[in-house]
Design an enzyme around this catalytic site. Structure first.
Site, mmCIF file in Angstrom:
data_model
loop_
_atom_site.group_PDB
_atom_site.id
_atom_site.type_symbol
_atom_site.label_atom_id
_atom_site.label_comp_id
_atom_site.label_asym_id
_atom_site.label_seq_id
_atom_site.Cartn_x
_atom_site.Cartn_y
_atom_site.Cartn_z
ATOM 1 N N GLY A 1 -12.666 1.146 -0.270
ATOM 2 C CA GLY A 1 -11.929 0.959 0.979
ATOM 3 C C GLY A 1 -12.374 1.950 2.030
ATOM 4 N N LYS B 1 11.109 2.858 3.973
ATOM 5 C CA LYS B 1 9.920 2.097 4.376
ATOM 6 C C LYS B 1 10.369 0.837 5.088
ATOM 7 C CE LYS B 1 5.372 2.200 3.826
ATOM 8 N NZ LYS B 1 4.495 3.372 3.812
ATOM 9 N N VAL C 1 -8.629 5.954 6.504
ATOM 10 C CA VAL C 1 -8.686 7.103 5.597
ATOM 11 C C VAL C 1 -10.035 7.167 4.869
ATOM 12 C CG1 VAL C 1 -7.652 8.218 3.586
ATOM 13 C CG2 VAL C 1 -6.180 7.064 5.247
HETATM 14 P P1 NAI Z 1 -6.863 0.602 6.468
HETATM 15 O O1 NAI Z 1 -6.162 -0.697 6.591
HETATM 16 O O2 NAI Z 1 -7.380 1.286 7.689
HETATM 17 O O3 NAI Z 1 -8.109 0.469 5.452
HETATM 18 C C1 NAI Z 1 -8.066 -0.236 4.258
HETATM 19 C C2 NAI Z 1 -9.493 -0.664 3.957
HETATM 20 O O4 NAI Z 1 -9.541 -1.251 2.644
HETATM 21 C C3 NAI Z 1 -10.046 -1.705 4.929
HETATM 22 O O5 NAI Z 1 -11.309 -1.310 5.395
HETATM 23 C C4 NAI Z 1 -10.110 -2.981 4.086
HETATM 24 O O6 NAI Z 1 -11.149 -3.853 4.496
HETATM 25 C C5 NAI Z 1 -10.373 -2.390 2.711
HETATM 26 N N1 NAI Z 1 -10.064 -3.276 1.590
HETATM 27 C C6 NAI Z 1 -9.055 -4.172 1.476
HETATM 28 N N2 NAI Z 1 -9.127 -4.783 0.269
HETATM 29 C C7 NAI Z 1 -10.193 -4.252 -0.373
HETATM 30 C C8 NAI Z 1 -10.791 -4.478 -1.649
HETATM 31 N N3 NAI Z 1 -10.298 -5.371 -2.509
HETATM 32 N N4 NAI Z 1 -11.877 -3.754 -1.984
HETATM 33 C C9 NAI Z 1 -12.397 -2.840 -1.130
HETATM 34 N N5 NAI Z 1 -11.874 -2.597 0.097
HETATM 35 C C10 NAI Z 1 -10.793 -3.294 0.470
HETATM 36 O O7 NAI Z 1 -5.847 1.559 5.662
HETATM 37 P P2 NAI Z 1 -5.847 3.143 5.614
HETATM 38 O O8 NAI Z 1 -4.967 3.669 6.673
HETATM 39 O O9 NAI Z 1 -7.245 3.647 5.508
HETATM 40 O O10 NAI Z 1 -5.096 3.399 4.230
HETATM 41 C C11 NAI Z 1 -5.735 3.172 2.990
HETATM 42 C C12 NAI Z 1 -4.726 3.316 1.865
HETATM 43 O O11 NAI Z 1 -4.161 4.632 1.905
HETATM 44 C C13 NAI Z 1 -3.537 2.355 1.940
HETATM 45 O O12 NAI Z 1 -3.141 2.035 0.624
HETATM 46 C C14 NAI Z 1 -2.450 3.185 2.600
HETATM 47 O O13 NAI Z 1 -1.157 2.739 2.238
HETATM 48 C C15 NAI Z 1 -2.737 4.544 2.025
HETATM 49 N N6 NAI Z 1 -2.262 5.634 2.856
HETATM 50 C C16 NAI Z 1 -2.686 5.768 4.152
HETATM 51 C C17 NAI Z 1 -2.231 6.806 4.929
HETATM 52 C C18 NAI Z 1 -2.718 7.014 6.326
HETATM 53 O O14 NAI Z 1 -2.512 8.117 6.876
HETATM 54 N N7 NAI Z 1 -3.391 6.051 6.932
HETATM 55 C C19 NAI Z 1 -1.254 7.781 4.411
HETATM 56 C C20 NAI Z 1 -0.957 7.601 2.998
HETATM 57 C C21 NAI Z 1 -1.415 6.541 2.284
#
Ligand code: NAI
Length: 352
Positions: free
Chosen positions: A180, A80, A184
């Site tokens: 969130g 990472k 995703v």
């Molecule tokens: P992203 O950054 O697009 O979305 C994260 C969302 O969570 C944002 O809308 C943000 O405003 C929200 N958020 C932040 N703090 C919050 C809280 N306290 N309460 C509610 N919502 C909150 O990230 P993404 O790509 O959607 O990923 C989400 C999770 O999945 C992360 O932990 C990431 O590491 C994990 N992940 C993502 C992958 C991918 O393909 N994008 C693959 C594997 C894991």
């Protein structure tokens, strides 16, 4: 560019620190294991309170990638990169070009891609400096680009499998509380809605909540309350560490199954969930869809291979849940044991 490594760290093959005064790059690449193959894992761009927190995050996430890649059956190890987001103005292009040179200097031991805070455009800049990068725009119908839809598909299939394993029924009419609504979470809501699930959602971004409520008829709740909402499944899709003691005590769902990496705040929380009768679906088993797509792109495979590998996620999950149940052991611990065994076996094969 200064580079330092600490290969003596407990469970990691290497920890490489990169600094580049000219661009403001300050980051770490952690390599947990290359026993199964090159260490693959995304690049996180984030504002860390201090360098120690940044390093700890890199180490934790790199080990998670090793375990995830092993259990997804990919010929890849785990690593990472994390980059400190500069406090003031900075030239994003130049910063990610410098990061690309850092990746290149590791000679292929580490393969990067997107993660929280980085996107396809950043990886295109990285590609200008190194070929050890994936998550680029898809070409000629081949896998590539944003891995989030594949992650969301894997999570949807896992949620379905967990409900079936626990209750013997499908998604139709089930209530899922999604925390969130980023790349995703939003796509997960779309897929769940299409299969007749009811949605309760929360995000700190009110615009995202309003959009999902409008598109999929989701009920919005406060970000602090989403885990406690009565539902069939709680799906954490924001940041890690969400399943701490207080949250576990107040959980409104009997199943936890979501995309966020490193959901358990501590090793004790897996046992707490088991003690409370909650079915916890290990995060890195559930959210492997994205890395499966990234790996296919890097390895030159086609869409059919991605589909087959993502379709295997719910099968593996059900096997794992059954074993955890038989052994009365937290499912996360069972997944870790299986992954460690696979990595150790690969290491022994390499040494022979
Ligand atoms: P992203 O950054 O697009 O979305 C994260 C969302 O969570 C944002 O809308 C943000 O405003 C929200 N958020 C932040 N703090 C919050 C809280 N306290 N309460 C509610 N919502 C909150 O990230 P993404 O790509 O959607 O990923 C989400 C999770 O999945 C992360 O932990 C990431 O590491 C994990 N992940 C993502 C992958 C991918 O393909 N994008 C693959 C594997 C894991």
């Amino acid at each position: 560019m200064a580079r330092s490594s600490h290969p003596a760290h407990d469970l990691h093959e290497g920890l490489h620190r990169f600094e580049d005064a000219a661009t403001g790059l300050h980051g770490v690449i952690a390599i947990h294991s290359t026993a199964v193959g090159p260490a693959a894992g995304g690049c996180r761009f984030w504002s860390y309170a201090n360098p120690q927190m940044m390093m700890n995050d890199a180490l934790r996430l790199a080990q998670g990638m090793s375990f995830k890649n092993a259990l997804a059956g990919l010929p890849l190890g785990g690593g990472k990169a994390v980059i400190q987001r500069p406090a003031g103005d900075f030239d994003r292009r130049r910063l990610f070009a410098a990061f690309g040179r850092a990746v290149q200097s590791l000679g292929g031991d580490y393969v990067t891609a997107e993660d929280v805070g980085t996107g396809v455009a950043d990886m295109e800049v990285v590609r200008g400096e190194t070929r050890f990068v994936a998550g680029l725009p898809p070409q000629g119908g081949r896998p590539g680009g944003d891995p989030s839809p594949w992650t969301a598909l894997g999570v949807k299939l896992a949620i379905e499998a967990a409900i079936r394993w626990r209750h013997g029924r499908g998604l139709d009419g089930a209530t899922v509380a999604v925390q969130g609504l980023g790349a995703v979470g939003r796509d997960l809501c779309r897929r769940l809605h299409a299969e007749g699930a009811r949605l309760v959602v929360a995000d700190v971004d009110a615009g995202r909540v309003a959009e999902v409520a409008r598109l999929y008829g989701a009920r919005a709740v406060a970000a602090e309350a989403i885990h406690a909402v009565p539902a069939d499944v709680f799906a954490p899709c924001a940041l890690g560490g969400v399943l701490g003691e207080r949250v576990v005590e107040r959980l409104g769902s009997a199943i936890v199954c979501g995309a966020a990496n490193n959901q358990l705040a501590s090793v004790h929380d897996g046992q707490r969930l088991l003690d409370r009768g909650v079915t916890y679906c290990p995060d890195y088993v559930v959210n492997a869809g994205g890395i499966i797509n990234v790996a296919a792109e890097y390895l030159g495979q086609g869409a059919a291979e991605v589909e087959a590998a993502v379709a295997a996620i719910p099968v593996r999950l059900q096997q794992l849940l059954a074993r955890a149940d038989r052994e009365r052991t937290p499912a996360g611990a069972v997944a870790d044991q299986m992954a460690r065994q696979m990595i150790a076996d690969a290491g022994r094969r390499n040494a022979a």
